[in-house]
Design a protein around this motif. Sequence first.
Motif, PDB file in Angstrom:
ATOM      1  N   ARG A   1       0.809  -1.215   0.000  1.00  0.00           N
ATOM      2  CA  ARG A   1       0.000   0.000   0.000  1.00  0.00           C
ATOM      3  C   ARG A   1       0.844   1.267   0.000  1.00  0.00           C
ATOM      4  NH1 ARG A   1      -4.529  -0.917  -1.942  1.00  0.00           N
ATOM      5  NH2 ARG A   1      -5.160   1.125  -1.166  1.00  0.00           N
ATOM      6  N   THR A   2       2.053   1.190   0.575  1.00  0.00           N
ATOM      7  CA  THR A   2       2.867   2.406   0.733  1.00  0.00           C
ATOM      8  C   THR A   2       4.333   2.071   0.465  1.00  0.00           C
ATOM      9  OG1 THR A   2       3.326   1.950   3.054  1.00  0.00           O
ATOM     10  CG2 THR A   2       1.362   3.285   2.588  1.00  0.00           C
ATOM     11  N   LYS A   3       5.102   3.119   0.206  1.00  0.00           N
ATOM     12  CA  LYS A   3       6.547   2.994   0.082  1.00  0.00           C
ATOM     13  C   LYS A   3       7.138   2.378   1.358  1.00  0.00           C
ATOM     14  CE  LYS A   3      10.476   6.172  -0.054  1.00  0.00           C
ATOM     15  NZ  LYS A   3      10.940   7.533  -0.381  1.00  0.00           N
ATOM     16  N   ALA A   4       6.616   2.788   2.518  1.00  0.00           N
ATOM     17  CA  ALA A   4       7.125   2.266   3.796  1.00  0.00           C
ATOM     18  C   ALA A   4       6.894   0.757   3.886  1.00  0.00           C
ATOM     19  CB  ALA A   4       6.457   2.990   4.967  1.00  0.00           C
ATOM     20  N   ALA A   5       5.697   0.296   3.469  1.00  0.00           N
ATOM     21  CA  ALA A   5       5.380  -1.129   3.532  1.00  0.00           C
ATOM     22  C   ALA A   5       6.299  -1.923   2.595  1.00  0.00           C
ATOM     23  CB  ALA A   5       3.914  -1.360   3.158  1.00  0.00           C
ATOM     24  N   LEU A   6       6.550  -1.343   1.409  1.00  0.00           N
ATOM     25  CA  LEU A   6       7.428  -1.993   0.427  1.00  0.00           C
ATOM     26  C   LEU A   6       8.858  -2.119   0.978  1.00  0.00           C
ATOM     27  CD1 LEU A   6       7.763  -3.065  -2.474  1.00  0.00           C
ATOM     28  CD2 LEU A   6       8.227  -0.712  -3.201  1.00  0.00           C
ATOM     29  N   ARG A   7       9.328  -1.040   1.585  1.00  0.00           N
ATOM     30  CA  ARG A   7      10.690  -1.051   2.131  1.00  0.00           C
ATOM     31  C   ARG A   7      10.840  -2.025   3.285  1.00  0.00           C
ATOM     32  NH1 ARG A   7      13.887   4.281   1.839  1.00  0.00           N
ATOM     33  NH2 ARG A   7      13.757   4.471  -0.398  1.00  0.00           N
ATOM     34  N   GLU A   8       9.831  -2.043   4.135  1.00  0.00           N
ATOM     35  CA  GLU A   8       9.860  -2.990   5.251  1.00  0.00           C
ATOM     36  C   GLU A   8       9.910  -4.423   4.735  1.00  0.00           C
ATOM     37  OE1 GLU A   8       7.504  -0.938   8.943  1.00  0.00           O
ATOM     38  OE2 GLU A   8       7.015  -3.010   8.400  1.00  0.00           O
TER      39      GLU A   8
ATOM     40  N   LYS B   1      12.892  -7.066   5.287  1.00  0.00           N
ATOM     41  CA  LYS B   1      12.621  -8.340   5.962  1.00  0.00           C
ATOM     42  C   LYS B   1      13.111  -9.508   5.095  1.00  0.00           C
ATOM     43  CE  LYS B   1       8.942 -10.997   8.201  1.00  0.00           C
ATOM     44  NZ  LYS B   1       9.462 -12.267   7.685  1.00  0.00           N
ATOM     45  N   ARG B   2      12.864  -9.432   3.793  1.00  0.00           N
ATOM     46  CA  ARG B   2      13.282 -10.496   2.870  1.00  0.00           C
ATOM     47  C   ARG B   2      14.799 -10.664   2.900  1.00  0.00           C
ATOM     48  NH1 ARG B   2      14.687  -9.871  -2.564  1.00  0.00           N
ATOM     49  NH2 ARG B   2      14.265 -11.620  -3.981  1.00  0.00           N
ATOM     50  N   TRP B   3      15.505  -9.532   2.926  1.00  0.00           N
ATOM     51  CA  TRP B   3      16.970  -9.546   2.983  1.00  0.00           C
ATOM     52  C   TRP B   3      17.461 -10.175   4.291  1.00  0.00           C
ATOM     53  CZ3 TRP B   3      21.721  -8.242   1.003  1.00  0.00           C
ATOM     54  CH2 TRP B   3      22.686  -7.703   1.851  1.00  0.00           C
TER      55      TRP B   3
ATOM     56  N   GLU C   1      27.664  -2.237  -2.330  1.00  0.00           N
ATOM     57  CA  GLU C   1      26.685  -1.158  -2.523  1.00  0.00           C
ATOM     58  C   GLU C   1      25.318  -1.576  -1.984  1.00  0.00           C
ATOM     59  OE1 GLU C   1      28.728  -2.104  -4.979  1.00  0.00           O
ATOM     60  OE2 GLU C   1      30.015  -0.322  -5.143  1.00  0.00           O
ATOM     61  N   LEU C   2      24.913  -2.806  -2.320  1.00  0.00           N
ATOM     62  CA  LEU C   2      23.615  -3.273  -1.837  1.00  0.00           C
ATOM     63  C   LEU C   2      23.628  -3.394  -0.306  1.00  0.00           C
ATOM     64  CD1 LEU C   2      20.807  -4.180  -2.826  1.00  0.00           C
ATOM     65  CD2 LEU C   2      21.623  -6.526  -2.748  1.00  0.00           C
ATOM     66  N   PHE C   3      24.757  -3.838   0.246  1.00  0.00           N
ATOM     67  CA  PHE C   3      24.882  -3.951   1.702  1.00  0.00           C
ATOM     68  C   PHE C   3      24.726  -2.565   2.340  1.00  0.00           C
ATOM     69  CE2 PHE C   3      27.257  -4.382   5.703  1.00  0.00           C
ATOM     70  CZ  PHE C   3      26.649  -5.524   6.218  1.00  0.00           C
ATOM     71  N   ALA C   4      25.372  -1.560   1.764  1.00  0.00           N
ATOM     72  CA  ALA C   4      25.285  -0.191   2.296  1.00  0.00           C
ATOM     73  C   ALA C   4      23.842   0.311   2.217  1.00  0.00           C
ATOM     74  CB  ALA C   4      26.221   0.733   1.521  1.00  0.00           C
ATOM     75  N   THR C   5      23.180  -0.013   1.104  1.00  0.00           N
ATOM     76  CA  THR C   5      21.779   0.381   0.939  1.00  0.00           C
ATOM     77  C   THR C   5      20.903  -0.256   2.016  1.00  0.00           C
ATOM     78  OG1 THR C   5      21.910   0.823  -1.414  1.00  0.00           O
ATOM     79  CG2 THR C   5      19.786   0.043  -0.599  1.00  0.00           C
ATOM     80  N   TYR C   6      21.110  -1.550   2.236  1.00  0.00           N
ATOM     81  CA  TYR C   6      20.306  -2.213   3.267  1.00  0.00           C
ATOM     82  C   TYR C   6      20.662  -1.708   4.660  1.00  0.00           C
ATOM     83  CZ  TYR C   6      17.621  -5.439   0.384  1.00  0.00           C
ATOM     84  OH  TYR C   6      16.723  -5.966  -0.495  1.00  0.00           O
ATOM     85  N   SER C   7      21.911  -1.285   4.868  1.00  0.00           N
ATOM     86  CA  SER C   7      22.268  -0.716   6.176  1.00  0.00           C
ATOM     87  C   SER C   7      21.457   0.551   6.428  1.00  0.00           C
ATOM     88  CB  SER C   7      23.767  -0.412   6.248  1.00  0.00           C
ATOM     89  OG  SER C   7      24.495  -1.619   6.148  1.00  0.00           O
ATOM     90  N   VAL C   8      21.254   1.364   5.383  1.00  0.00           N
ATOM     91  CA  VAL C   8      20.414   2.559   5.515  1.00  0.00           C
ATOM     92  C   VAL C   8      18.973   2.144   5.811  1.00  0.00           C
ATOM     93  CG1 VAL C   8      19.464   4.560   4.291  1.00  0.00           C
ATOM     94  CG2 VAL C   8      21.885   3.976   4.030  1.00  0.00           C
ATOM     95  N   LEU C   9      18.472   1.133   5.090  1.00  0.00           N
ATOM     96  CA  LEU C   9      17.075   0.701   5.294  1.00  0.00           C
ATOM     97  C   LEU C   9      16.878   0.117   6.700  1.00  0.00           C
ATOM     98  CD1 LEU C   9      15.953  -0.938   1.927  1.00  0.00           C
ATOM     99  CD2 LEU C   9      15.719   1.418   2.673  1.00  0.00           C
ATOM    100  N   THR C  10      17.809  -0.683   7.171  1.00  0.00           N
ATOM    101  CA  THR C  10      17.624  -1.291   8.498  1.00  0.00           C
ATOM    102  C   THR C  10      17.664  -0.217   9.593  1.00  0.00           C
ATOM    103  OG1 THR C  10      19.976  -1.864   8.545  1.00  0.00           O
ATOM    104  CG2 THR C  10      18.451  -3.617   7.947  1.00  0.00           C
ATOM    105  N   ASP C  11      18.449   0.848   9.389  1.00  0.00           N
ATOM    106  CA  ASP C  11      18.463   1.947  10.363  1.00  0.00           C
ATOM    107  C   ASP C  11      17.072   2.524  10.588  1.00  0.00           C
ATOM    108  OD1 ASP C  11      21.071   1.909  11.075  1.00  0.00           O
ATOM    109  OD2 ASP C  11      21.710   3.531   9.755  1.00  0.00           O
ATOM    110  N   GLY C  12      16.259   2.514   9.534  1.00  0.00           N
ATOM    111  CA  GLY C  12      14.922   3.082   9.654  1.00  0.00           C
ATOM    112  C   GLY C  12      13.842   2.040   9.887  1.00  0.00           C
TER     113      GLY C  12
END
Lengths: 196, 196
Positions: free
Chosen positions: A50-57, A61-63, A106-117
Amino acid sequence: MPPTSETLTAERILAATEEVLRRHGPAKATVVDVARALGVSHGSVYRHFRTKAALREAVTKRWLDRTTQVLAGIAADTGRDPEARVREWLAALFAAKRSKAGDDPELFATYSVLTDGAGEVVGAHITELTDQLTEIVRAGAEAGIFTVTDSATAARALFQATARFHDPGYAKEWQQPGVEGEFEAVVDLLVRGLSA
Amino acid sequence: MPPTSETLTAERILAATEEVLRRHGPAKATVVDVARALGVSHGSVYRHFRTKAALREAVTKRWLDRTTQVLAGIAADTGRDPEARVREWLAALFAAKRSKAGDDPELFATYSVLTDGAGEVVGAHITELTDQLTEIVRAGAEAGIFTVTDSATAARALFQATARFHDPGYAKEWQQPGVEGEFEAVVDLLVRGLSA
């Protein structure tokens, strides 16, 4: 042939989201970006997320789940010696994190940003991991191999004491010479503590 | 009465540098900023610190040394039981870091930025700390209380396994309820491992 919305599963959306993240970094990967990458309408994607937040979560989680799944087999292998399983589980956790960080920085760094939030998703992930470790410690305690009074407390201590070898904040250290010897020394001390 | 350059010691310059950092953050604290704060010419400051980098290294070292000095007393107190000293040393390290982070969060954040750029100073600090811990472990090994073959390796493992309770990257966790119980569980496991 462009994919149609009939074949659009949550898993396909999440795989595409990871690709968008890989190419464009953590600022990208809105529902619209992902729909464009899939060649579908954003309405089709909204039906799953439904939202960008739901997609990111969900993609975070999949990662994280990929690591949990690797370790679940070791935790469930109840026929084997608990001490060997503790060592193997901790080594597999270190190896999984290290290869994620080293193979695709690069992907690891990206996921590090996502997990912070993503406090809740990360919290649930850590709970799953320490639950697995608790199972192994409890098996050792029941077999009289480990002398611990509270398996969950001991498992949490094991997990926290090995943070240097799984917390993404230490990813740079994982490339240093000698890190494997350091890991062995910490695990040896901890396993001796369990068995004391 | 403004201070004169005759009384301008390195320590006075560093105290003023810390004040400049406290008020203006890590981007500030050049030699000129500090000279202005002291009411002296920048030439007087340059006699002690040739560059901004040298000044920052020195003030970072001074900040880290405060922790080292607190712990040195425990490491040197060779008359006491090594197990009690290991516990006390680790608890004092945690307490020192936690009070630095909690009592003056802005200054702590500023120093976290400075230490990120001061690899050598931080490396020397960690070496000093693990050397102190090695002394205690060695005393325990010599007294037959600890069964370790290499005191330096065991001390490094103790230090790394307690990172959650002294690495500034975990400062937010130090304010969480239950953190003291977590610290005790980790230390118990480690000390049991030493004594096994």
